[in-house]
Design a protein around this motif. Structure first.
Motif, PDB file in Angstrom:
ATOM      1  N   GLU A  92       0.778  -1.199  -0.203  1.00  0.00           N
ATOM      2  CA  GLU A  92       0.094  -0.161  -0.011  1.00  0.00           C
ATOM      3  C   GLU A  92       0.822   1.332  -0.062  1.00  0.00           C
ATOM      4  O   GLU A  92       0.428   2.385  -0.712  1.00  0.00           O
ATOM      5  CB  GLU A  92      -0.876  -0.262   1.176  1.00  0.00           C
ATOM      6  CG  GLU A  92      -2.026  -0.805   1.140  1.00  0.00           C
ATOM      7  CD  GLU A  92      -2.715  -1.052   2.586  1.00  0.00           C
ATOM      8  OE1 GLU A  92      -4.124  -1.536   2.265  1.00  0.00           O
ATOM      9  OE2 GLU A  92      -2.219  -0.521   3.562  1.00  0.00           O
ATOM     10  N   ASP A  93       2.035   1.176   0.714  1.00  0.00           N
ATOM     11  CA  ASP A  93       2.865   2.288   0.626  1.00  0.00           C
ATOM     12  C   ASP A  93       3.896   2.595  -0.554  1.00  0.00           C
ATOM     13  O   ASP A  93       4.480   3.420  -0.906  1.00  0.00           O
ATOM     14  CB  ASP A  93       3.805   2.281   1.912  1.00  0.00           C
ATOM     15  CG  ASP A  93       3.091   2.514   3.316  1.00  0.00           C
ATOM     16  OD1 ASP A  93       2.063   2.915   2.903  1.00  0.00           O
ATOM     17  OD2 ASP A  93       3.706   2.068   4.206  1.00  0.00           O
ATOM     18  N   PHE A  97       2.088   0.095  -6.910  1.00  0.00           N
ATOM     19  CA  PHE A  97       0.548  -0.883  -6.881  1.00  0.00           C
ATOM     20  C   PHE A  97      -0.495  -0.013  -6.847  1.00  0.00           C
ATOM     21  O   PHE A  97      -0.493   1.159  -6.161  1.00  0.00           O
ATOM     22  CB  PHE A  97       0.797  -2.102  -5.731  1.00  0.00           C
ATOM     23  CG  PHE A  97       2.151  -2.562  -6.043  1.00  0.00           C
ATOM     24  CD1 PHE A  97       1.999  -3.828  -6.764  1.00  0.00           C
ATOM     25  CD2 PHE A  97       3.248  -2.371  -5.224  1.00  0.00           C
ATOM     26  CE1 PHE A  97       3.261  -4.522  -7.217  1.00  0.00           C
ATOM     27  CE2 PHE A  97       4.394  -3.118  -5.235  1.00  0.00           C
ATOM     28  CZ  PHE A  97       4.488  -4.273  -6.176  1.00  0.00           C
ATOM     29  N   ASP A  98      -1.786  -0.442  -7.224  1.00  0.00           N
ATOM     30  CA  ASP A  98      -3.201  -0.073  -6.987  1.00  0.00           C
ATOM     31  C   ASP A  98      -3.711  -0.394  -5.597  1.00  0.00           C
ATOM     32  O   ASP A  98      -4.459  -0.976  -5.359  1.00  0.00           O
ATOM     33  CB  ASP A  98      -3.912  -0.397  -8.178  1.00  0.00           C
ATOM     34  CG  ASP A  98      -5.392   0.116  -8.083  1.00  0.00           C
ATOM     35  OD1 ASP A  98      -5.520   1.024  -7.156  1.00  0.00           O
ATOM     36  OD2 ASP A  98      -6.370  -0.645  -8.472  1.00  0.00           O
ATOM     37  N   ALA A  99      -3.180   0.489  -4.698  1.00  0.00           N
ATOM     38  CA  ALA A  99      -3.616   0.210  -3.124  1.00  0.00           C
ATOM     39  C   ALA A  99      -2.834   1.611  -2.496  1.00  0.00           C
ATOM     40  O   ALA A  99      -1.710   1.696  -2.542  1.00  0.00           O
ATOM     41  CB  ALA A  99      -3.181  -1.036  -2.712  1.00  0.00           C
ATOM     42  N   ILE A 134      -7.573   7.058   3.538  1.00  0.00           N
ATOM     43  CA  ILE A 134      -6.749   6.380   4.419  1.00  0.00           C
ATOM     44  C   ILE A 134      -5.500   5.596   3.744  1.00  0.00           C
ATOM     45  O   ILE A 134      -5.724   4.929   2.898  1.00  0.00           O
ATOM     46  CB  ILE A 134      -7.419   5.072   5.259  1.00  0.00           C
ATOM     47  CG1 ILE A 134      -8.650   5.757   5.878  1.00  0.00           C
ATOM     48  CG2 ILE A 134      -6.830   4.245   6.092  1.00  0.00           C
ATOM     49  CD1 ILE A 134      -8.473   6.779   7.080  1.00  0.00           C
ATOM     50  N   ALA A 135      -4.248   5.627   4.123  1.00  0.00           N
ATOM     51  CA  ALA A 135      -3.271   5.170   3.432  1.00  0.00           C
ATOM     52  C   ALA A 135      -3.005   3.755   3.596  1.00  0.00           C
ATOM     53  O   ALA A 135      -2.548   3.234   2.338  1.00  0.00           O
ATOM     54  CB  ALA A 135      -1.843   5.740   3.938  1.00  0.00           C
ATOM     55  N   ASN A 136      -3.457   3.221   4.551  1.00  0.00           N
ATOM     56  CA  ASN A 136      -3.269   1.974   4.785  1.00  0.00           C
ATOM     57  C   ASN A 136      -4.675   1.223   5.357  1.00  0.00           C
ATOM     58  O   ASN A 136      -5.173   0.737   6.410  1.00  0.00           O
ATOM     59  CB  ASN A 136      -2.252   1.466   5.910  1.00  0.00           C
ATOM     60  CG  ASN A 136      -0.812   2.026   5.717  1.00  0.00           C
ATOM     61  OD1 ASN A 136      -0.376   2.920   6.082  1.00  0.00           O
ATOM     62  ND2 ASN A 136      -0.331   1.272   4.531  1.00  0.00           N
ATOM     63  N   THR A 220      -6.087  -8.614   1.421  1.00  0.00           N
ATOM     64  CA  THR A 220      -6.315  -8.091   0.256  1.00  0.00           C
ATOM     65  C   THR A 220      -6.667  -6.704   0.286  1.00  0.00           C
ATOM     66  O   THR A 220      -7.414  -6.278   1.099  1.00  0.00           O
ATOM     67  CB  THR A 220      -7.322  -8.988  -0.615  1.00  0.00           C
ATOM     68  OG1 THR A 220      -7.128 -10.269  -0.069  1.00  0.00           O
ATOM     69  CG2 THR A 220      -7.325  -8.766  -2.062  1.00  0.00           C
ATOM     70  N   SER A 221      -6.086  -5.960  -0.734  1.00  0.00           N
ATOM     71  CA  SER A 221      -6.285  -4.272  -0.781  1.00  0.00           C
ATOM     72  C   SER A 221      -6.199  -3.836  -2.121  1.00  0.00           C
ATOM     73  O   SER A 221      -5.517  -4.095  -2.906  1.00  0.00           O
ATOM     74  CB  SER A 221      -5.261  -3.822   0.267  1.00  0.00           C
ATOM     75  OG  SER A 221      -5.402  -2.416   0.259  1.00  0.00           O
ATOM     76  N   THR A 222      -6.975  -2.739  -2.454  1.00  0.00           N
ATOM     77  CA  THR A 222      -7.144  -2.235  -3.762  1.00  0.00           C
ATOM     78  C   THR A 222      -7.577  -0.939  -3.845  1.00  0.00           C
ATOM     79  O   THR A 222      -8.222  -0.623  -2.864  1.00  0.00           O
ATOM     80  CB  THR A 222      -8.155  -3.184  -4.538  1.00  0.00           C
ATOM     81  OG1 THR A 222      -7.897  -2.903  -6.039  1.00  0.00           O
ATOM     82  CG2 THR A 222      -9.475  -3.299  -4.200  1.00  0.00           C
ATOM     83  N   GLY A 223      -7.126  -0.215  -4.960  1.00  0.00           N
ATOM     84  CA  GLY A 223      -7.973   1.121  -5.246  1.00  0.00           C
ATOM     85  C   GLY A 223      -9.009   0.795  -6.369  1.00  0.00           C
ATOM     86  O   GLY A 223      -9.535   1.743  -6.759  1.00  0.00           O
TER      87      GLY A 223
END
Length: 344
Positions: A92-93, A97-99, A134-136, A220-223
């Protein structure tokens, strides 16, 4: 009489023998516990899509770094949940990547982030959807899991919860490159499938892990996908689709065309095949093939079983992935790639 003749203090002798026996028992118990400790595993992915050459090197480097970060948590005795959160936070940082800091923009030029985390020991789950600043989001999802009675919070409610527990607002999530790409694409008329299968697409990140106590977890994380409709939520935060973890079978994190993944509940489908005795690779392949045949969707998945069997499979052009088990780092980007590095 014999004790007096031989000069032996039997009480002291018995105490000594009991002490030695106790020491031997403690040593044997320690050895048994060590043998019972699982060999830890972590697998991460940076999204299954048509990754352009300009992002290839950064994508591979990013998943390798995230895998090392998660592995360090496991080696220090951390839980599988700790490890997947740590790995996904690294992704995420990373603006490749798309997150989080690399999120793409919806049709109105806004960030909307989704994330899920799940503990295979208890089936505890936390998720957030349509989070804007939210960054994370993976850490916010974990807070939902641990600090509320709910599984998912969305949009305004998630933001209110984040503010209440002291998670800072981030206003720097959009990169200059993303802003330019969004302005160039500026239309949703081709639909998510078309965009997803071109270099205009962008996708999810995730991690699965097995810790030394035999517990599994996923995150799992995404934009989402560029130019999605406002409020669109894909598979990522949906339990059983974007991710699932159960100590009785294993853990999965999915990536790809979200609408297709939702229709076949891909994460849970993979674990169903594993529960029927299939290996992680065979289960992932069968499930991805079914999704392609049934709903014409492409994607990928990373998997770890409760015994340490793992897989990284995809049906898109590329997927950046990496795994670490017993100091052996595996990684790849293109189909059938599996490079290895021995770590110290």
């Amino acid at each position: 009489m014999l004790a007096e003749i031989c000069g032996i203090d039997f009480k002291k002798q018995m105490v000594l023998r009991i002490g030695l026996a106790a020491s031997e028992d403690t040593f044997c118990l320690s050895q048994a516990r060590e043998r019972l400790r699982m060999k830890t595993v972590i697998v991460v992915h940076g999204g299954a899509w048509a990754i352009p050459d300009m992002l290839a090197e950064a994508s591979v480097a990013g998943v390798k770094t995230a895998a090392r970060a998660g592995d360090a948590v496991l080696k220090n005795g951390g839980s599988a949940v700790d490890a997947v959160e740590k790995a996904v936070r690294y992704l995420e940082d990373d603006p490749a990547f798309d997150a989080g800091h690399g999120a793409v923009l919806n049709i109105n030029g806004e960030v909307e982030l989704d994330s899920i985390i799940m503990d295979g020991k208890t089936l505890a789950t936390g998720a957030v959807a349509s989070v804007r600043n939210i960054a994370n989001p993976v850490s916010l999802a974990r807070a939902v899991m641990q600090k509320t009675d709910h599984v998912m919070l969305t949009d305004r409610g998630a933001s209110m919860f984040a503010e209440r527990i002291g998670i800072p607002v981030a206003d720097d999530l959009v990169t200059e490159l993303e802003r330019k790409d969004w302005e160039l694409s500026n239309s949703y008329k081709d639909g998510v499938k078309t965009l997803f299968n071109t270099q205009w697409g962008h996708d999810t990140v995730g991690a699965v892990a097995l810790d030394s106590l035999g517990n599994v977890a996923c995150a799992t994380s995404t934009g989402g996908i560029r130019n999605k409709m406002v409020g669109r939520v894909g598979d990522t935060p949906i339990i059983g689709s974007g991710g699932y973890a159960d100590n009785r079978s294993g853990a999965v994190s999915c990536t790809g065309h979200g609408e297709s993944i939702l229709k076949v509940t891909l994460a849970r489908l993979i674990l169903f095949h594993m529960e029927q005795g299939k290996s992680a690779t065979v289960a992932a392949d069968a499930s991805l093939q079914y999704m392609g045949e049934r709903v014409k969707g492409c994607g990928g998945a990373i998997v770890v079983s409760s015994s340490g069997d793992w897989a990284a499979n995809f049906t898109t052009e590329r997927m950046a992935w990496a795994s670490l088990k017993e100091n052996v780092l595996h990684y790849g980007l293109n189909p059938k790639e599996d490079f290895t590095e021995m770590l110290k």
